[in-house]
Motif scaffolding. Sequence first.
Motif, PDB file in Angstrom:
ATOM      1  N   VAL A 157       0.867  -1.178   0.000  1.00 30.44           N
ATOM      2  CA  VAL A 157       0.000   0.000   0.000  1.00 30.44           C
ATOM      3  C   VAL A 157       0.902   1.226   0.000  1.00 30.44           C
ATOM      4  O   VAL A 157       1.825   1.335   0.811  1.00 30.44           O
ATOM      5  CB  VAL A 157      -0.934   0.015   1.227  1.00 30.44           C
ATOM      6  CG1 VAL A 157      -1.758   1.302   1.260  1.00 30.44           C
ATOM      7  CG2 VAL A 157      -1.848  -1.208   1.211  1.00 30.44           C
ATOM      8  N   VAL A 158       0.632   2.130  -0.926  1.00 31.40           N
ATOM      9  CA  VAL A 158       1.410   3.363  -1.062  1.00 31.40           C
ATOM     10  C   VAL A 158       0.449   4.535  -0.922  1.00 31.40           C
ATOM     11  O   VAL A 158      -0.657   4.497  -1.464  1.00 31.40           O
ATOM     12  CB  VAL A 158       2.127   3.408  -2.429  1.00 31.40           C
ATOM     13  CG1 VAL A 158       2.747   4.772  -2.673  1.00 31.40           C
ATOM     14  CG2 VAL A 158       3.187   2.320  -2.503  1.00 31.40           C
ATOM     15  N   ALA A 159       0.856   5.548  -0.190  1.00 30.51           N
ATOM     16  CA  ALA A 159       0.008   6.726   0.003  1.00 30.51           C
ATOM     17  C   ALA A 159       0.807   7.984  -0.292  1.00 30.51           C
ATOM     18  O   ALA A 159       1.996   8.066   0.031  1.00 30.51           O
ATOM     19  CB  ALA A 159      -0.548   6.774   1.427  1.00 30.51           C
ATOM     20  N   GLN A 160       0.145   8.948  -0.903  1.00 29.21           N
ATOM     21  CA  GLN A 160       0.810  10.206  -1.235  1.00 29.21           C
ATOM     22  C   GLN A 160       1.286  10.922   0.024  1.00 29.21           C
ATOM     23  O   GLN A 160       2.290  11.638  -0.006  1.00 29.21           O
ATOM     24  CB  GLN A 160      -0.150  11.101  -2.028  1.00 29.21           C
ATOM     25  CG  GLN A 160       0.496  12.320  -2.665  1.00 29.21           C
ATOM     26  CD  GLN A 160      -0.446  13.035  -3.611  1.00 29.21           C
ATOM     27  OE1 GLN A 160      -1.393  12.439  -4.116  1.00 29.21           O
ATOM     28  NE2 GLN A 160      -0.207  14.305  -3.849  1.00 29.21           N
ATOM     29  N   GLN A 161       0.593  10.717   1.142  1.00 26.08           N
ATOM     30  CA  GLN A 161       0.965  11.373   2.392  1.00 26.08           C
ATOM     31  C   GLN A 161       1.978  10.564   3.201  1.00 26.08           C
ATOM     32  O   GLN A 161       2.401  10.995   4.269  1.00 26.08           O
ATOM     33  CB  GLN A 161      -0.282  11.643   3.243  1.00 26.08           C
ATOM     34  CG  GLN A 161      -1.069  10.404   3.651  1.00 26.08           C
ATOM     35  CD  GLN A 161      -2.146  10.028   2.641  1.00 26.08           C
ATOM     36  OE1 GLN A 161      -1.984  10.265   1.454  1.00 26.08           O
ATOM     37  NE2 GLN A 161      -3.244   9.463   3.127  1.00 26.08           N
ATOM     38  N   TRP A 162       2.364   9.393   2.713  1.00 26.98           N
ATOM     39  CA  TRP A 162       3.379   8.572   3.375  1.00 26.98           C
ATOM     40  C   TRP A 162       4.715   8.740   2.667  1.00 26.98           C
ATOM     41  O   TRP A 162       4.773   8.934   1.454  1.00 26.98           O
ATOM     42  CB  TRP A 162       2.988   7.097   3.343  1.00 26.98           C
ATOM     43  CG  TRP A 162       1.936   6.694   4.329  1.00 26.98           C
ATOM     44  CD1 TRP A 162       1.310   7.491   5.237  1.00 26.98           C
ATOM     45  CD2 TRP A 162       1.379   5.382   4.488  1.00 26.98           C
ATOM     46  NE1 TRP A 162       0.399   6.760   5.955  1.00 26.98           N
ATOM     47  CE2 TRP A 162       0.417   5.464   5.525  1.00 26.98           C
ATOM     48  CE3 TRP A 162       1.593   4.162   3.866  1.00 26.98           C
ATOM     49  CZ2 TRP A 162      -0.316   4.364   5.948  1.00 26.98           C
ATOM     50  CZ3 TRP A 162       0.866   3.059   4.280  1.00 26.98           C
ATOM     51  CH2 TRP A 162      -0.080   3.159   5.315  1.00 26.98           C
ATOM     52  N   SER A 163       5.786   8.605   3.415  1.00 28.13           N
ATOM     53  CA  SER A 163       7.124   8.678   2.820  1.00 28.13           C
ATOM     54  C   SER A 163       7.663   7.307   2.446  1.00 28.13           C
ATOM     55  O   SER A 163       8.708   7.205   1.809  1.00 28.13           O
ATOM     56  CB  SER A 163       8.099   9.357   3.794  1.00 28.13           C
ATOM     57  OG  SER A 163       8.196   8.605   4.993  1.00 28.13           O
ATOM     58  N   ALA A 164       6.966   6.241   2.845  1.00 28.83           N
ATOM     59  CA  ALA A 164       7.425   4.882   2.567  1.00 28.83           C
ATOM     60  C   ALA A 164       6.209   3.977   2.448  1.00 28.83           C
ATOM     61  O   ALA A 164       5.130   4.296   2.955  1.00 28.83           O
ATOM     62  CB  ALA A 164       8.359   4.391   3.678  1.00 28.83           C
ATOM     63  N   PRO A 165       6.352   2.827   1.780  1.00 25.13           N
ATOM     64  CA  PRO A 165       5.205   1.941   1.580  1.00 25.13           C
ATOM     65  C   PRO A 165       4.944   1.057   2.792  1.00 25.13           C
ATOM     66  O   PRO A 165       5.793   0.904   3.669  1.00 25.13           O
ATOM     67  CB  PRO A 165       5.641   1.101   0.381  1.00 25.13           C
ATOM     68  CG  PRO A 165       7.125   0.995   0.554  1.00 25.13           C
ATOM     69  CD  PRO A 165       7.563   2.327   1.097  1.00 25.13           C
ATOM     70  N   ARG A 166       3.781   0.457   2.811  1.00 21.34           N
ATOM     71  CA  ARG A 166       3.461  -0.604   3.762  1.00 21.34           C
ATOM     72  C   ARG A 166       3.421  -1.905   2.964  1.00 21.34           C
ATOM     73  O   ARG A 166       2.515  -2.130   2.159  1.00 21.34           O
ATOM     74  CB  ARG A 166       2.110  -0.334   4.426  1.00 21.34           C
ATOM     75  CG  ARG A 166       1.597  -1.484   5.302  1.00 21.34           C
ATOM     76  CD  ARG A 166       2.340  -1.586   6.619  1.00 21.34           C
ATOM     77  NE  ARG A 166       1.759  -2.630   7.454  1.00 21.34           N
ATOM     78  CZ  ARG A 166       0.778  -2.434   8.332  1.00 21.34           C
ATOM     79  NH1 ARG A 166       0.260  -1.224   8.483  1.00 21.34           N
ATOM     80  NH2 ARG A 166       0.310  -3.433   9.051  1.00 21.34           N
TER      81      ARG A 166
END
Length: 250
Positions: A157-166
């Motif tokens: 899962v990648v989010a624009q507000q995250w700096s790294a994936p899950r």
Amino acid sequence: MTLPDSALQVIGGAAVLLLLWLLRPLVRAGLARARLSWTRARRTLPPPPRDPQDEWRQREASHRRDVLRPGLLHVAFDRESVSLGDDSEEHWRLLMFEENLPLSAVLGRPIFRVLASVPGGQATWLIELREDVRAPQRSAAGEPERPGLVRVTPLAVVAQQWSAPRLLHADVPVSRLMGATLYARYLGRQDPADVAEAPHPIREEETGASTAYDEAQVGANDRVMIRVRPHPPGTAGQAPPSATRSPRSS
């Protein structure tokens, strides 16, 4: 005995004349340098204005040399559209790598070179690995006879507000993904943490197109160089994955 004023004036005038005579070479040299500088300034033409087309061609040539070098690793990438206007553009790209980077490093900030930037700064993507199980079959006339079959493995899962994936699976190097396609499903503004906690089983889907591609036929404009500082597998995510299964191990 005090000299008369007239004598002092004569002596002062003589001293000034002597000083001017002594400074004459310096004055002449200064005038010569000033004249030379003025002449050069008149003869020196201003540099011609830069042609934006020339700069664009130079950047394009540099990009071609960079992404068309032999020996690079490559993984296909595609994504869903985020809006009606986005539908008109082709999203398929070939990601190029100089190093055998871990997937977690690629799915950090570098992946946003090919993901759409959504206004508001919040967008969630589910990254899947799509592999051909069975290629679609067509008749001699080109009509579809049997759909193809792809194996879909949710990876992260990648989010624009995250700096790294899950990550949803164990971290792997990009060389393990060559020949398959990384596909990004757009989930709007869904909470990425909730998406990561939801079950994402491996599944098979029928398709009318194959994920296979001929790397030699991919032009420079459809290639994107990905450069990142490698991270040890399993350490780059916002939250480390709990699964240890490799995406191609089952």
